[in-house]
Design a protein around this motif. Structure first.
Motif, mmCIF file in Angstrom:
data_model
loop_
_atom_site.group_PDB
_atom_site.id
_atom_site.type_symbol
_atom_site.label_atom_id
_atom_site.label_comp_id
_atom_site.label_asym_id
_atom_site.label_seq_id
_atom_site.Cartn_x
_atom_site.Cartn_y
_atom_site.Cartn_z
ATOM 1 N N CYS A 263 0.832 -1.210 0.000
ATOM 2 C CA CYS A 263 0.000 0.000 0.000
ATOM 3 C C CYS A 263 0.863 1.256 0.000
ATOM 4 N N SER A 264 1.895 1.261 0.819
ATOM 5 C CA SER A 264 2.781 2.424 0.869
ATOM 6 C C SER A 264 3.440 2.679 -0.488
ATOM 7 N N VAL A 265 3.877 1.606 -1.144
ATOM 8 C CA VAL A 265 4.526 1.746 -2.450
ATOM 9 C C VAL A 265 3.545 2.233 -3.500
ATOM 10 N N TRP A 266 2.364 1.617 -3.552
ATOM 11 C CA TRP A 266 1.405 1.977 -4.586
ATOM 12 C C TRP A 266 0.715 3.309 -4.309
ATOM 13 N N PHE A 267 0.644 3.732 -3.064
ATOM 14 C CA PHE A 267 0.179 5.093 -2.775
ATOM 15 C C PHE A 267 1.149 6.121 -3.351
ATOM 16 N N THR A 268 2.438 5.816 -3.302
ATOM 17 C CA THR A 268 3.428 6.696 -3.927
ATOM 18 C C THR A 268 3.239 6.747 -5.435
ATOM 19 N N VAL A 269 2.904 5.596 -6.026
ATOM 20 C CA VAL A 269 2.646 5.565 -7.466
ATOM 21 C C VAL A 269 1.416 6.401 -7.817
ATOM 22 N N THR A 270 0.339 6.228 -7.070
ATOM 23 C CA THR A 270 -0.881 6.990 -7.350
ATOM 24 C C THR A 270 -0.663 8.484 -7.132
ATOM 25 N N PHE A 271 0.131 8.850 -6.136
ATOM 26 C CA PHE A 271 0.446 10.262 -5.919
ATOM 27 C C PHE A 271 1.263 10.818 -7.088
ATOM 28 N N SER A 272 2.222 10.044 -7.573
ATOM 29 C CA SER A 272 3.020 10.483 -8.719
ATOM 30 C C SER A 272 2.143 10.637 -9.963
ATOM 31 N N PHE A 273 1.188 9.720 -10.155
ATOM 32 C CA PHE A 273 0.280 9.836 -11.302
ATOM 33 C C PHE A 273 -0.626 11.052 -11.160
ATOM 34 N N ASP A 274 -1.096 11.321 -9.957
ATOM 35 C CA ASP A 274 -1.933 12.497 -9.731
ATOM 36 C C ASP A 274 -1.169 13.776 -10.054
ATOM 37 N N ARG A 275 0.088 13.858 -9.613
ATOM 38 C CA ARG A 275 0.894 15.051 -9.918
ATOM 39 C C ARG A 275 1.206 15.129 -11.415
ATOM 40 N N PHE A 276 1.380 13.976 -12.050
ATOM 41 C CA PHE A 276 1.618 13.965 -13.491
ATOM 42 C C PHE A 276 0.410 14.527 -14.241
ATOM 43 N N PHE B 145 4.486 -7.471 -9.448
ATOM 44 C CA PHE B 145 3.605 -6.413 -8.952
ATOM 45 C C PHE B 145 4.244 -5.583 -7.861
ATOM 46 N N HIS B 146 5.181 -6.165 -7.152
ATOM 47 C CA HIS B 146 5.865 -5.454 -6.056
ATOM 48 C C HIS B 146 7.228 -6.111 -5.841
ATOM 49 N N PRO B 147 8.329 -5.367 -6.029
ATOM 50 C CA PRO B 147 8.424 -3.908 -6.212
ATOM 51 C C PRO B 147 8.823 -3.480 -7.629
ATOM 52 N N LEU B 148 8.898 -4.411 -8.589
ATOM 53 C CA LEU B 148 9.453 -4.056 -9.899
ATOM 54 C C LEU B 148 8.566 -3.064 -10.646
ATOM 55 N N LEU B 149 7.267 -3.375 -10.779
ATOM 56 C CA LEU B 149 6.365 -2.509 -11.532
ATOM 57 C C LEU B 149 6.235 -1.115 -10.920
ATOM 58 N N PRO B 150 6.030 -0.956 -9.605
ATOM 59 C CA PRO B 150 5.968 0.407 -9.037
ATOM 60 C C PRO B 150 7.246 1.206 -9.261
ATOM 61 N N PHE B 151 8.386 0.545 -9.132
ATOM 62 C CA PHE B 151 9.659 1.241 -9.332
ATOM 63 C C PHE B 151 9.762 1.774 -10.762
ATOM 64 N N ILE B 152 9.371 0.955 -11.738
ATOM 65 C CA ILE B 152 9.420 1.376 -13.139
ATOM 66 C C ILE B 152 8.415 2.496 -13.405
ATOM 67 N N LEU B 153 7.206 2.381 -12.858
ATOM 68 C CA LEU B 153 6.180 3.399 -13.079
ATOM 69 C C LEU B 153 6.576 4.747 -12.489
ATOM 70 N N ILE B 154 7.158 4.743 -11.320
ATOM 71 C CA ILE B 154 7.570 6.012 -10.714
ATOM 72 C C ILE B 154 8.680 6.660 -11.525
ATOM 73 N N LEU B 155 9.638 5.868 -11.971
ATOM 74 C CA LEU B 155 10.682 6.417 -12.841
ATOM 75 C C LEU B 155 10.083 6.990 -14.127
ATOM 76 N N LEU B 156 9.139 6.264 -14.737
ATOM 77 C CA LEU B 156 8.537 6.716 -15.996
ATOM 78 C C LEU B 156 7.719 7.991 -15.793
ATOM 79 N N LEU B 157 6.881 8.029 -14.775
ATOM 80 C CA LEU B 157 6.042 9.204 -14.529
ATOM 81 C C LEU B 157 6.871 10.443 -14.232
ATOM 82 N N ASN B 158 7.932 10.275 -13.454
ATOM 83 C CA ASN B 158 8.781 11.430 -13.147
ATOM 84 C C ASN B 158 9.562 11.895 -14.377
ATOM 85 N N ALA B 159 9.983 10.954 -15.218
ATOM 86 C CA ALA B 159 10.688 11.337 -16.447
ATOM 87 C C ALA B 159 9.763 12.114 -17.377
ATOM 88 N N LEU B 160 8.522 11.647 -17.523
ATOM 89 C CA LEU B 160 7.559 12.364 -18.354
ATOM 90 C C LEU B 160 7.216 13.731 -17.773
#
Length: 417
Positions: free
Chosen positions: A95-108, A183-198
């Motif tokens: 939950c902590s990891v994916w909340f970070t992903v959802t927050f990054s997507f919201d800011r994106f 699903f944890h932790p490879l995909l969240p790590f990749i998504l956060i890197l991708l969202l921040n790069a975009l």
């Protein structure tokens, strides 16, 4: 090296719990008031991240790590209990990891998608996204409860959590394990890197376009009100995402190089084992960093903390003064009563003879000495085991469980007659 790691972990996790729990509680209390200058949508994500970090600290750091190092063989080591704690720990970490992903997507979406911003970046949608994410993460980790079997049966109680052999051989368990691995932790790590790069790419392009439209040359230093209004949100996003990437980097590298190929070093002094322990320590540290990031990047958050601290300080001083005024008559009463009643006991004691006195040493010597019966227990606990990580949360329980259980039983008086 093994002894150094154990000593370091014992101190590290205690300090982490002492600092992390109150810090996250303070962050939840301050952010939930909504006076930090952040949007209601952003506040929901930050409160959810702080709450999940708090649950990770309680379940993983306190109930697992501190229990292992400071309270061996407590009721938390009963197989059903430690299975529930493991499920709670892994679910809270996800939950902590994916909340970070959802927050990054919201800011994106807020920064890069202006048309979608008004529809998606609302408090209602944030609550729905966070609730759905939490529900999915909890349901995904329920099967882990059935992964374990007792290591030993002592006094008709199943003790410790030991992975079933079928967990490594049955196709259903193997497929589920790989699904959780991706699903944890490879995909969240990749998504956060991708969202921040975009997001960085969009900010750079938008900044150049706005400078061109405003007719700014390289020598001018004219402020852009639009970028200034977004600056705090951008700083908050990059600091949270950056700390997540840095603190999870070693763990992800260890995950790719060791866990996926199935390389488990038998020697605890192996460098891979030390590398894994450092990664686990940094992952648990990530549960404390967000609150400090809020304090560094958000001036209104710091102001609210100072205001809260001053408020509770004044309240405590007032309560202390009231208690002093209330207790003053009782203190005077007991003070004078002591000096009035004390002579009544001293005079008879002076008149007593030495023969009638009782020696405390004779009382202590008259107590029967307790004896421990270890026959058969050393045979029962003669098998040593080593636990290694093979999924989301590593198990660094690589001590000799024979000596650990013996010490726990002796300390708790379970084998004293």
């Amino acid at each position: 090296m093994h002894g150094i790691i154990l000593s370091t972990n014992k101190i590290y996790y205690m300090v982490l719990a002492v600092i992390g729990v109150p810090v996250n509680l303070l962050a939840i209390m301050v952010l939930s008031r909504g006076n930090c200058g952040l949007s209601s949508c952003t506040t929901c994500y930050l409160v959810a991240m702080a709450a999940s970090d708090l649950i990770v600290l309680i379940s993983e750091v306190i109930l697992r790590q501190i229990n292992f190092y400071y309270f061996p063989l407590s009721f938390l080591d009963i197989t059903p209990v430690c299975s529930i704690i493991y499920v709670l720990s892994t679910a809270a970490t996800s939950c902590s990891v994916w909340f970070t992903v959802t927050f990054s997507f919201d800011r994106f979406v807020t920064i890069c998608c202006q048309k979608l911003k008004t529809k998606y970046c609302t408090k209602r949608n944030a609550v729905v996204v966070l609730s759905t994410t939490c529900t999915v993460m909890c349901l995904m980790h329920v099967p882990f409860y059935f992964r374990y079997q007792p290591y030993r049966i002592l006094y008709n109680l199943p003790w410790l959590c030991f992975s079933k052999p079928s967990y490594y051989t049955e196709p259903i368990w193997v497929g589920f394990k790989w699904f959780i691995t991706v699903f944890h932790p490879l995909l969240p790590f990749i998504l956060i890197l991708l969202l921040n790069a975009l997001t960085v790419r969009h900010i750079i392009v938008a900044s150049r376009v706005r400078k061109g439209l405003r007719g700014q040359s390289k020598g001018e230093n004219r402020s852009d009100p639009e970028m200034s209004s977004r600056r705090m949100s951008i700083i908050l996003l990059f600091t949270i995402s950056g700390s997540f990437i840095i603190l999870w980097l070693i763990y992800v590298i260890n995950f790719i190089c060791k866990i996926i190929p199935g390389i488990y070093p038998v020697d605890d002094n192996h460098s891979l084992h030390a590398f894994e322990q450092v990664g686990v320590m940094l992952v648990n540290l990530s549960c404390c960093t967000n609150a400090f990031i809020y304090g560094v990047t958000q001036s209104k958050f710091r102001y609210q903390i100072k205001k809260t601290a001053l408020k509770y300080q004044l309240t405590a001083v007032r309560q202390l003064d009231a208690e002093k005024q209330l207790a003053q008559p009782f203190v005077l009463f007991f003070f004078w009563s002591f000096f009035l009643v004390l002579p009544m006991f001293l005079v008879p004691m002076w008149t007593k003879t030495n023969g009638s006195s009782i020696s405390f040493s004779s009382i202590l010597s008259s107590q029967p000495r307790q004896s421990t019966h270890l026959a058969g227990l050393s045979i029962l606990l003669s098998k040593d085991t080593v636990y290694h990580s093979d999924d989301g949360i590593p198990n660094n329980y690589n001590l000799s469980f024979s000596s650990l259980l013996l010490n726990g039983l002796l300390n708790h008086g379970a084998i004293v007659s």
